[in-house]
Design an enzyme around this catalytic site. Structure first.
Site, PDB file in Angstrom:
ATOM      1  N   GLU B  64       0.719  -1.315  -0.106  1.00  0.00           N
ATOM      2  CA  GLU B  64       0.103   0.059   0.055  1.00  0.00           C
ATOM      3  C   GLU B  64       0.746   1.173   0.251  1.00  0.00           C
ATOM      4  O   GLU B  64       0.603   2.457  -0.608  1.00  0.00           O
ATOM      5  CB  GLU B  64      -0.946  -0.081   1.206  1.00  0.00           C
ATOM      6  N   HIS B 133     -11.311  -4.668   9.296  1.00  0.00           N
ATOM      7  CA  HIS B 133     -11.602  -4.717   7.795  1.00  0.00           C
ATOM      8  C   HIS B 133     -12.849  -3.869   8.021  1.00  0.00           C
ATOM      9  O   HIS B 133     -13.764  -3.838   7.094  1.00  0.00           O
ATOM     10  CB  HIS B 133     -12.122  -6.130   7.762  1.00  0.00           C
TER      11      HIS B 133
END
Lengths: 325, 345
Positions: B64, B133
């Site tokens: 990322e 999440h």
């Protein structure tokens, strides 16, 4: 290998321009005329000069906290750089950035930043842009040995190799991550080997030998232009000044703990003196000719410092300019 | 051929924005984890790879930090990339390129080089996915000078705001919510943009203003229905972009209603609801007839278990309750009495 007279003189002039402006900053830093943190690159000029000498104007580079040399070698304006270090409105970043944020998009210098490793992926992205557009542009990422501790370097090496991006990773290994000797931050001194598991070409070169840097950079950039990148160049060098400011010890903090004998040894390998020796002995230059170059650069640098000192500071009313484009 | 009343889901509206942007402008590209996989991005990226090729639609390694940095660097080199994070939680690995680099670049370089990148984060709550999440981190990005933060609540807005985000010369954090992906409505087929920083009144009302963000707009509209049955007319304001925030629109509504409930799917402390409440106190104090109420997540991580999830995520009933606390006629007096008796003890 023979080199053209023009190339030799350009390399010499670039290195001198960097050195003379770096040394020009010493006094104004010590007398607090300059306040922003300044990371001088005296002793490391050959890398910036050698690498940028093989780049085209529309190639991209990104630097780090020690990037005066990168900016100048890529063609950034000297006056604008000195004015930026003085934090004046006429600086290349209009006094908003200071020494650590040098930029000149007109010549492909897209910026520098003191977040260690932070610009590696930006250079990766510039290379990706060239790859997407299908141009022959190349991006160069300049970073130090300290940045090899950052995960983003490994991520960037992988992605660059995966897509064969036109990027040259240039690690200026000056053996110290701020105050910490390389042996205290890595198990191996062979930084260039980091690139090998990714299938990238990696080389270690004498970063104080501008002609060696030039040759390797030329080859690396050619490979990149032909879709055979990326290339990793580890350039061994040494900073002659402190991590930040002229010399931590002279400045009174006594945080430069590098052994005196080591510093002395490296001063003897001064890249400018080495090039001068070559120019006189093998390059066909006379002492007089070199003095002429020195005098011209000295004048240029002194004019840049006058320009900076005479320039206004940014106006308070403009505090909130440039937050959004 | 286009149909006059063509409906589109929220996710396909985003997909249509990408198609139209990429066919018009060769500098637009999409990069991120899972752009090849509906598992990650639903159908938001469908058809793009086949149409625009693997240089402009790049599925990436799990990196990322560098991938977001690459998008920012590409923007500095003249591209208009959209970098996608299938769960906002993963964006935290990319805080350096977003916050240190993209947000600051234009300012710290004296306006020399803009960063036209879109950082697209998906809130992916529920489904017993737990604390890592499910996070809605828009307030964190809204805190950062130099970033714009966009949170569309409807399919039409999702398309128009994505187009505006990509066309904006600044780094824009575009945040959508998987809970909205199935929403459908008539979405114009033409290429259009919705200006960043302009909110919209979703329902007119005179008794209370409900400012709702992203998914909570849907809950606020449900709440407003229910309140109407009780005889309370709620006005629902959707800011559409959290930063810049259209407080003028909220202010206008407060001049009419005098009461404010802020519904946000983020946390309470230092959140978007806190910011809107502070602005109301600062700029609209004289309009207010009652204390501001916040309907947010409680200040705790998202749980996994469905029983705890049900208690964790605010819904329309919480908004109804908050409004009822405001409009009860004796509310202020009761509160005052409570404080007085408390002090006397």
């Amino acid at each position: 290998m023979t080199y053209s007279r023009k190339l030799l003189q350009d390399l010499y002039a670039t290195m001198l321009r960097i050195r003379m402006s770096e040394e020009g900053f010493v006094e104004p830093i010590l007398n607090r005329e300059i306040r922003c943190p300044v990371h001088l690159c005296s002793g490391e000029e050959a890398i910036a000069a050698g690498v940028c000498s093989v780049l085209e104007k529309d190639d991209y580079i990104f630097g780090n906290h020690r990037s005066h040399g990168h900016y100048l070698a890529k063609g950034g304006g000297l006056k604008e750089m000195v004015a930026e270090v003085f934090c004046r409105e006429t600086g290349c970043s209009r006094g908003r950035g200071g020494s650590m944020h040098l930029i000149d998009p007109s010549c492909g210098m897209l910026g520098s930043a003191p977040i260690v490793g932070g610009t590696i992926s930006l250079a990766l992205g510039a290379a990706m842009a060239a790859w997407v557009r299908g141009t022959r542009q190349v991006a160069v990422s300049f970073f130090g040995d300290g940045a090899t501790g950052e995960g983003t370097l490994a991520e960037s090496l992988n992605f660059a190799a995966l897509k064969k991006l036109p990027i040259v990773f240039v690690c200026e290994n000056n053996l110290y991550s701020t105050h910490l000797c390389i042996d205290e931050i890595r198990v191996s001194r062979n930084i260039y080997k980091m690139a090998l598991p990714f299938g990238e070409k990696g080389h270690r070169i004498d970063g104080n030998d501008v002609l060696k840097v030039y040759e390797h950079a030329k080859q690396a950039v050619e490979l990149c232009r032909n879709g055979e990148g990326p290339v990793f160049l580890e350039c061994l060098t040494y900073r002659q000044r402190g991590h930040v400011g002229p010399d931590d010890n002279v400045q009174g903090t006594h945080t430069d703990i590098r052994p005196a004998a080591e510093v002395k040894r490296w001063l003897k390998k001064d890249p400018i003196k080495r090039l001068e020796k070559y120019l006189l002995q093998q390059g066909g230059f006379t002492a007089e000719e070199l003095q002429k170059v020195q005098a011209a650069i000295s004048r240029e640098v002194s004019e840049a410092f006058d320009f900076a000192r005479q320039s206004p500071f940014p106006a308070k009313e403009d505090l909130s300019s440039y937050v959004f484009a | 051929m286009s149909l006059p009343n063509r409906t589109l889901s929220y996710s396909l509206a985003i997909n249509e924005a990408f198609h139209q942007l990429m066919e018009r402008d060769e500098s637009v590209m999409l990069i991120g984890q899972g752009v090849k996989s509906p598992w990650y991005v639903g159908n938001t990226a469908q058809g793009l790879l086949a149409r625009f090729g693997e240089r402009r639609v790049i599925d990436t390694p799990v990196s990322e930090n560098a991938m977001t940095g690459a998008a920012v660097g590409a923007a500095l080199a003249g591209m208009r990339p959209i970098v996608e994070h299938p769960r906002m939680d993963f964006m935290l690995y990319a805080i350096d390129p977003i916050v240190n680099e993209a947000a600051n670049w234009f300012y710290m370089n004296g306006g020399k080089l803009p960063v036209p990148a879109v950082i697209w984060g998906v809130i992916n709550r529920g489904g017993e996915q737990g604390a890592q999440h499910s996070q809605a981190l828009h307030a964190l990005f809204a805190h950062i000078p130099g970033l714009k933060v966009v949170m569309p609540a409807t399919p039409t807005d999702a398309k128009g705001l994505m187009i505006a985000a990509v066309q904006d010369d600044n780094p824009v954090v575009f945040i959508d919510d998987r809970w909205l992906y199935g929403e459908e409505e008539v979405v114009p087929e033409e290429f259009y943009s919705i200006p960043l920083g302009k909110g919209i009144v979703r329902r007119q009302g005179s008794d209370v203003t409900i400012v709702a963000v992203s998914y909570m707009v849907r809950e606020a509209l449900k709440a407003a229905e229910e309140l109407a049955q009780q005889g309370i007319q709620a006005e629902v304001v959707d800011p559409r972009t959290v930063k810049p925030l259209d407080f003028d629109l909220i202010h206008q509504s407060l001049q009419k209603t005098g009461r404010l409930v802020v519904a946000d799917g983020g946390w309470k402390t230092c959140g978007v609801a806190a910011e809107i409440a502070a602005l109301a106190a600062e700029k609209a104090f004289t309009c207010l007839k009652a204390p501001v109420q916040r309907v947010t997540l409680p200040d705790l991580p998202a749980p996994a278990s469905r029983t705890l999830e049900a208690a964790y995520y605010p819904a329309s009933a919480d908004i109804v309750n908050a409004v009822n606390r405001l409009v009860q006629p004796c509310h202020e007096e009761l509160a005052l009495l409570h404080r007085v008796s408390y002090a006397a003890q």
